[in-house]
Design an enzyme around this catalytic site. Structure first.
Site, PDB file in Angstrom:
ATOM      1  N   ARG A  94      10.740  -0.259   1.219  1.00 23.94           N
ATOM      2  CA  ARG A  94      10.424  -0.538   2.785  1.00 23.94           C
ATOM      3  C   ARG A  94      11.374  -1.579   3.389  1.00 23.94           C
ATOM      4  O   ARG A  94      11.247  -1.459   4.542  1.00 23.94           O
ATOM      5  CB  ARG A  94       8.865  -1.142   2.769  1.00 23.94           C
ATOM      6  N   SER A 112      -0.830  -1.720   0.912  1.00 15.90           N
ATOM      7  CA  SER A 112      -2.410  -1.603   0.442  1.00 15.90           C
ATOM      8  C   SER A 112      -3.113  -2.961   0.920  1.00 15.90           C
ATOM      9  O   SER A 112      -4.304  -2.978   1.390  1.00 15.90           O
ATOM     10  CB  SER A 112      -2.474  -1.500  -0.925  1.00 15.90           C
TER      11      SER A 112
HETATM   12  P1  ADP Z   1       3.047  -2.327  -6.896  1.00 16.24           P
HETATM   13  O1  ADP Z   1       2.209  -3.307  -6.929  1.00 16.24           O
HETATM   14  O2  ADP Z   1       3.782  -1.731  -8.104  1.00 16.24           O
HETATM   15  O3  ADP Z   1       4.412  -2.435  -5.821  1.00 16.24           O
HETATM   16  P2  ADP Z   1       2.105  -0.613  -4.790  1.00 16.24           P
HETATM   17  O4  ADP Z   1       0.936   0.250  -4.948  1.00 16.24           O
HETATM   18  O5  ADP Z   1       1.955  -1.513  -3.759  1.00 16.24           O
HETATM   19  O6  ADP Z   1       2.263  -1.080  -6.228  1.00 16.24           O
HETATM   20  O7  ADP Z   1       3.300   0.462  -4.418  1.00 16.24           O
HETATM   21  C1  ADP Z   1       3.505   1.433  -5.213  1.00 16.24           C
HETATM   22  C2  ADP Z   1       4.939   2.076  -4.838  1.00 16.24           C
HETATM   23  O8  ADP Z   1       4.756   2.826  -3.577  1.00 16.24           O
HETATM   24  C3  ADP Z   1       6.202   1.109  -4.752  1.00 16.24           C
HETATM   25  O9  ADP Z   1       7.341   1.923  -5.072  1.00 16.24           O
HETATM   26  C4  ADP Z   1       6.131   0.796  -3.341  1.00 16.24           C
HETATM   27  O10 ADP Z   1       7.605   0.293  -2.551  1.00 16.24           O
HETATM   28  C5  ADP Z   1       5.581   2.045  -2.649  1.00 16.24           C
HETATM   29  N1  ADP Z   1       4.926   1.810  -1.245  1.00 16.24           N
HETATM   30  C6  ADP Z   1       3.953   1.041  -1.036  1.00 16.24           C
HETATM   31  N2  ADP Z   1       3.508   1.247   0.177  1.00 16.24           N
HETATM   32  C7  ADP Z   1       4.477   2.133   0.957  1.00 16.24           C
HETATM   33  C8  ADP Z   1       4.765   2.657   2.166  1.00 16.24           C
HETATM   34  N3  ADP Z   1       3.947   2.114   3.044  1.00 16.24           N
HETATM   35  N4  ADP Z   1       5.613   3.665   2.409  1.00 16.24           N
HETATM   36  C9  ADP Z   1       6.452   4.030   1.279  1.00 16.24           C
HETATM   37  N5  ADP Z   1       6.252   3.649  -0.005  1.00 16.24           N
HETATM   38  C10 ADP Z   1       5.446   2.586  -0.278  1.00 16.24           C
END
Ligand code: ADP
Length: 161
Positions: free
Chosen positions: A90, A127
């Site tokens: 991002r 999230s």
């Molecule tokens: P983690 O704690 O492993 O980062 P997340 O649930 O936050 O877990 O994210 C999982 C994946 O989804 C990661 O590759 C993250 O970059 C991607 N991700 C999270 N939010 C977004 C978003 N808004 N747009 C695109 N990808 C996202």
């Protein structure tokens, strides 16, 4: 068969996650969205709830399966015949963090990490922000699916009572 994993906390799954998982599913034969079970970090939702929300949000796409894992992601990849990890970027700060982990995973087990750029429409979305907004009754309807929105409402209402 080209099977990849989209790992994450998904606490809860957002429209940004769904965008990445859906785009990955158009590039690969099978995408496994895998929820990390982290014993040291208790999330808002249980792993079962996160899996349920992911299932519901991806139900219309045939080549996505939902799973969960604990321990090392590279072990999960080996056990499930997964050739590569998909992560999304991002921002530059995502890159700094992801690069180190990707290099370590390659060093540990020769597992490749492939990066997809986040849809600019969702690059501000995480999230943790969704949880914060929902906690105070803010409108998250453009950030998560109606199903997840309802689960968030249920969760915070049950906490208040
Ligand atoms: P983690 O704690 O492993 O980062 P997340 O649930 O936050 O877990 O994210 C999982 C994946 O989804 C990661 O590759 C993250 O970059 C991607 N991700 C999270 N939010 C977004 C978003 N808004 N747009 C695109 N990808 C996202």
């Amino acid at each position: 068969m080209r099977r990849v994993v989209c790992p994450g906390s998904f606490d809860p799954v957002t429209n940004g996650h769904i965008d990445i998982i859906g785009r990955a599913a158009r590039q690969y034969d099978e995408v496994v969205a895998a929820v990390l079970t982290n014993v040291n970090k208790r999330g808002l939702f249980s792993v079962e709830e996160k899996v349920d929300m992911l299932r519901e949000c991806t139900a219309d796409v045939g080549n996505i399966t939902i799973s969960q894992f604990s321990g090392l992601l590279v072990d999960f990849c080996r056990e499930n015949d997964i050739g590569a990890i998909i992560r999304s970027l991002r921002s530059v700060s995502d890159f700094d963090y992801e690069l180190q982990i990707a290099q370590m995973n390659y060093r540990l087990a020769g597992v490749e990490t492939l990066f997809m750029t986040a849809n600019p429409q969702y690059s501000f979305l995480s999230s943790s922000l969704v949880r914060e907004i929902a906690q105070y009754g803010g409108d998250v309807s453009s950030l998560v699916t109606p199903y997840v929105e309802q689960r968030l409402r249920d969760k915070y209402e049950s906490r208040e009572s």
